[in-house]
Design a protein around this motif. Sequence first.
Motif, mmCIF file in Angstrom:
data_model
loop_
_atom_site.group_PDB
_atom_site.id
_atom_site.type_symbol
_atom_site.label_atom_id
_atom_site.label_comp_id
_atom_site.label_asym_id
_atom_site.label_seq_id
_atom_site.Cartn_x
_atom_site.Cartn_y
_atom_site.Cartn_z
ATOM 1 N N ALA A 4 0.958 -1.204 -0.018
ATOM 2 C CA ALA A 4 0.183 -0.013 -0.106
ATOM 3 C C ALA A 4 0.824 1.257 -0.206
ATOM 4 C CB ALA A 4 -0.974 -0.131 1.239
ATOM 5 N N ALA A 5 0.815 2.085 1.001
ATOM 6 C CA ALA A 5 1.617 3.196 1.183
ATOM 7 C C ALA A 5 2.658 2.973 2.010
ATOM 8 C CB ALA A 5 0.721 4.458 1.657
ATOM 9 N N VAL A 6 3.236 1.946 2.225
ATOM 10 C CA VAL A 6 4.341 1.517 2.877
ATOM 11 C C VAL A 6 5.449 0.743 2.195
ATOM 12 C CG1 VAL A 6 5.341 0.433 4.868
ATOM 13 C CG2 VAL A 6 2.948 1.593 5.221
ATOM 14 N N THR A 7 6.642 1.386 2.429
ATOM 15 C CA THR A 7 7.770 0.709 1.663
ATOM 16 C C THR A 7 8.829 0.175 2.761
ATOM 17 O OG1 THR A 7 7.665 2.486 -0.241
ATOM 18 C CG2 THR A 7 9.675 1.225 0.048
ATOM 19 N N ILE A 8 9.173 -1.122 2.377
ATOM 20 C CA ILE A 8 9.973 -1.682 3.516
ATOM 21 C C ILE A 8 11.399 -1.859 2.863
ATOM 22 C CG2 ILE A 8 10.623 -4.066 4.802
ATOM 23 C CD1 ILE A 8 7.838 -2.434 5.337
ATOM 24 N N ARG A 9 12.332 -1.039 3.620
ATOM 25 C CA ARG A 9 13.817 -1.327 3.128
ATOM 26 C C ARG A 9 14.820 -1.436 4.261
ATOM 27 N NH1 ARG A 9 15.774 3.637 4.516
ATOM 28 N NH2 ARG A 9 14.024 5.342 5.082
ATOM 29 N N ILE A 10 16.102 -1.415 3.812
ATOM 30 C CA ILE A 10 17.158 -1.597 4.661
ATOM 31 C C ILE A 10 17.589 -0.068 5.035
ATOM 32 C CG2 ILE A 10 19.704 -2.238 5.105
ATOM 33 C CD1 ILE A 10 17.819 -4.804 4.847
ATOM 34 N N GLY A 11 17.875 0.211 6.360
ATOM 35 C CA GLY A 11 18.201 1.350 6.668
ATOM 36 C C GLY A 11 19.551 1.774 6.739
ATOM 37 N N ASP A 12 19.912 2.978 6.495
ATOM 38 C CA ASP A 12 21.354 3.328 6.314
ATOM 39 C C ASP A 12 21.609 4.563 6.956
ATOM 40 O OD1 ASP A 12 20.292 5.953 4.991
ATOM 41 O OD2 ASP A 12 20.462 4.885 2.986
ATOM 42 N N ALA A 13 22.839 5.257 6.939
ATOM 43 C CA ALA A 13 23.173 6.281 8.009
ATOM 44 C C ALA A 13 22.165 7.494 7.945
ATOM 45 C CB ALA A 13 24.423 6.865 7.619
ATOM 46 N N GLY A 14 21.615 7.724 6.690
ATOM 47 C CA GLY A 14 20.566 8.972 6.622
ATOM 48 C C GLY A 14 19.324 8.529 7.509
ATOM 49 N N ASP A 15 18.927 7.377 8.164
ATOM 50 C CA ASP A 15 18.058 6.853 8.765
ATOM 51 C C ASP A 15 18.279 7.136 10.476
ATOM 52 O OD1 ASP A 15 16.297 6.376 6.659
ATOM 53 O OD2 ASP A 15 17.539 4.686 6.429
ATOM 54 N N LEU A 16 19.535 7.598 10.655
ATOM 55 C CA LEU A 16 20.104 7.336 12.157
ATOM 56 C C LEU A 16 18.871 8.060 12.939
ATOM 57 C CD1 LEU A 16 22.166 7.155 14.206
ATOM 58 C CD2 LEU A 16 23.038 9.035 13.595
ATOM 59 N N THR A 17 18.579 9.297 12.802
ATOM 60 C CA THR A 17 17.894 9.981 13.715
ATOM 61 C C THR A 17 16.240 9.421 13.979
ATOM 62 O OG1 THR A 17 18.671 12.064 13.430
ATOM 63 C CG2 THR A 17 16.587 12.357 14.107
ATOM 64 N N ALA A 18 15.816 9.009 12.604
ATOM 65 C CA ALA A 18 14.385 8.005 12.762
ATOM 66 C C ALA A 18 14.640 6.823 13.675
ATOM 67 C CB ALA A 18 14.142 7.836 11.338
ATOM 68 N N ILE A 19 15.538 5.834 13.472
ATOM 69 C CA ILE A 19 15.873 4.664 14.179
ATOM 70 C C ILE A 19 16.252 5.319 15.775
ATOM 71 C CG2 ILE A 19 17.412 3.096 14.539
ATOM 72 C CD1 ILE A 19 17.982 3.084 11.519
ATOM 73 N N VAL A 20 16.549 6.207 15.802
ATOM 74 C CA VAL A 20 16.754 6.699 17.365
ATOM 75 C C VAL A 20 15.682 7.120 17.970
ATOM 76 C CG1 VAL A 20 17.972 8.081 19.013
ATOM 77 C CG2 VAL A 20 19.542 6.948 17.203
ATOM 78 N N ASN A 21 15.093 7.855 17.140
ATOM 79 C CA ASN A 21 13.625 8.325 17.733
ATOM 80 C C ASN A 21 12.538 7.254 18.006
ATOM 81 O OD1 ASN A 21 14.580 10.903 17.863
ATOM 82 N ND2 ASN A 21 13.586 11.467 15.867
ATOM 83 N N LEU A 22 12.521 6.027 17.117
ATOM 84 C CA LEU A 22 11.729 5.011 17.137
ATOM 85 C C LEU A 22 12.048 4.187 18.430
ATOM 86 C CD1 LEU A 22 10.574 4.139 13.729
ATOM 87 C CD2 LEU A 22 9.236 5.266 15.435
ATOM 88 N N ASN A 23 13.425 3.894 18.621
ATOM 89 C CA ASN A 23 13.924 3.049 19.617
ATOM 90 C C ASN A 23 13.649 3.838 21.011
ATOM 91 O OD1 ASN A 23 15.712 0.515 19.289
ATOM 92 N ND2 ASN A 23 15.765 1.731 17.398
ATOM 93 N N LYS A 98 -2.084 -2.619 10.788
ATOM 94 C CA LYS A 98 -2.470 -2.254 9.635
ATOM 95 C C LYS A 98 -1.410 -3.041 8.457
ATOM 96 C CE LYS A 98 -4.232 2.353 10.657
ATOM 97 N NZ LYS A 98 -4.107 3.822 10.487
ATOM 98 N N GLY A 99 -0.697 -3.925 8.936
ATOM 99 C CA GLY A 99 0.096 -5.021 8.339
ATOM 100 C C GLY A 99 1.513 -4.294 8.346
ATOM 101 N N VAL A 100 1.829 -3.279 8.979
ATOM 102 C CA VAL A 100 3.354 -2.768 8.877
ATOM 103 C C VAL A 100 4.299 -3.934 9.567
ATOM 104 C CG1 VAL A 100 4.821 -1.120 9.580
ATOM 105 C CG2 VAL A 100 2.486 -0.289 8.962
ATOM 106 N N TYR A 101 4.131 -4.413 10.695
ATOM 107 C CA TYR A 101 4.982 -5.568 11.288
ATOM 108 C C TYR A 101 4.982 -6.475 10.152
ATOM 109 C CZ TYR A 101 7.015 -9.364 12.978
ATOM 110 O OH TYR A 101 7.663 -10.560 13.510
ATOM 111 N N ARG A 102 3.797 -6.963 9.871
ATOM 112 C CA ARG A 102 3.947 -8.089 8.849
ATOM 113 C C ARG A 102 4.770 -8.023 7.477
ATOM 114 N NH1 ARG A 102 1.049 -12.911 8.614
ATOM 115 N NH2 ARG A 102 1.872 -14.057 6.939
ATOM 116 N N ALA A 103 4.736 -6.796 6.821
ATOM 117 C CA ALA A 103 5.572 -6.407 6.003
ATOM 118 C C ALA A 103 6.796 -6.456 6.343
ATOM 119 C CB ALA A 103 4.837 -5.161 5.099
#
Length: 157
Positions: A4-23, A98-103
């Motif tokens: 749907a409107a969700v893309t699943i991908r491998i994280g990279d250095a540009g995702d640092l802040t988002a990963i820290v915030n979610l953790n 909404k299927g995010v974990y499943r994806a």
Amino acid sequence: MTTAAVTIRIGDAGDLTAIVNLNTAMAVEMKSTVVSSTRLRDGVTAVLGSGNLGFYVLADSGGTVIGVLHVIPEWNPWRNCYFWKVENVFVSREWRRKGVYRAMHDYVVDSARGEADVCGIRLFAVETNVGARRAYEDAGMTQEPCRLFEIDFVFGD
């Protein structure tokens, strides 16, 4: 992988802040020990800079990271190959059921099946997190009769 409107991908250095915030959000929600932001940022940076420490799988919607999980290779001498151990799974509250974990799960399983030296997926779930445990079971995972024991040199008593 896109769902749907969700893309699943491998994280990279540009995702640092988002990963820290979610953790950080995960730790607050679980009323867990909240790690210092410096320690957490350094830990995520270490993962992003080294294949030996695993990798992050992210769910992205319109450029916003809404889900994260960390995959760590764990050698299994009985099988002579790796399990991919999944930890620190978190989906933003408004995206749950909404299927995010499943994806993200399906992405990890499909990727693992493509690796000759990976024999399966493992995940440890907090006993009291019934919603997460249900999601893991719905994704086809089975509960094993084991408990996690640890000595924690950072947060432990």
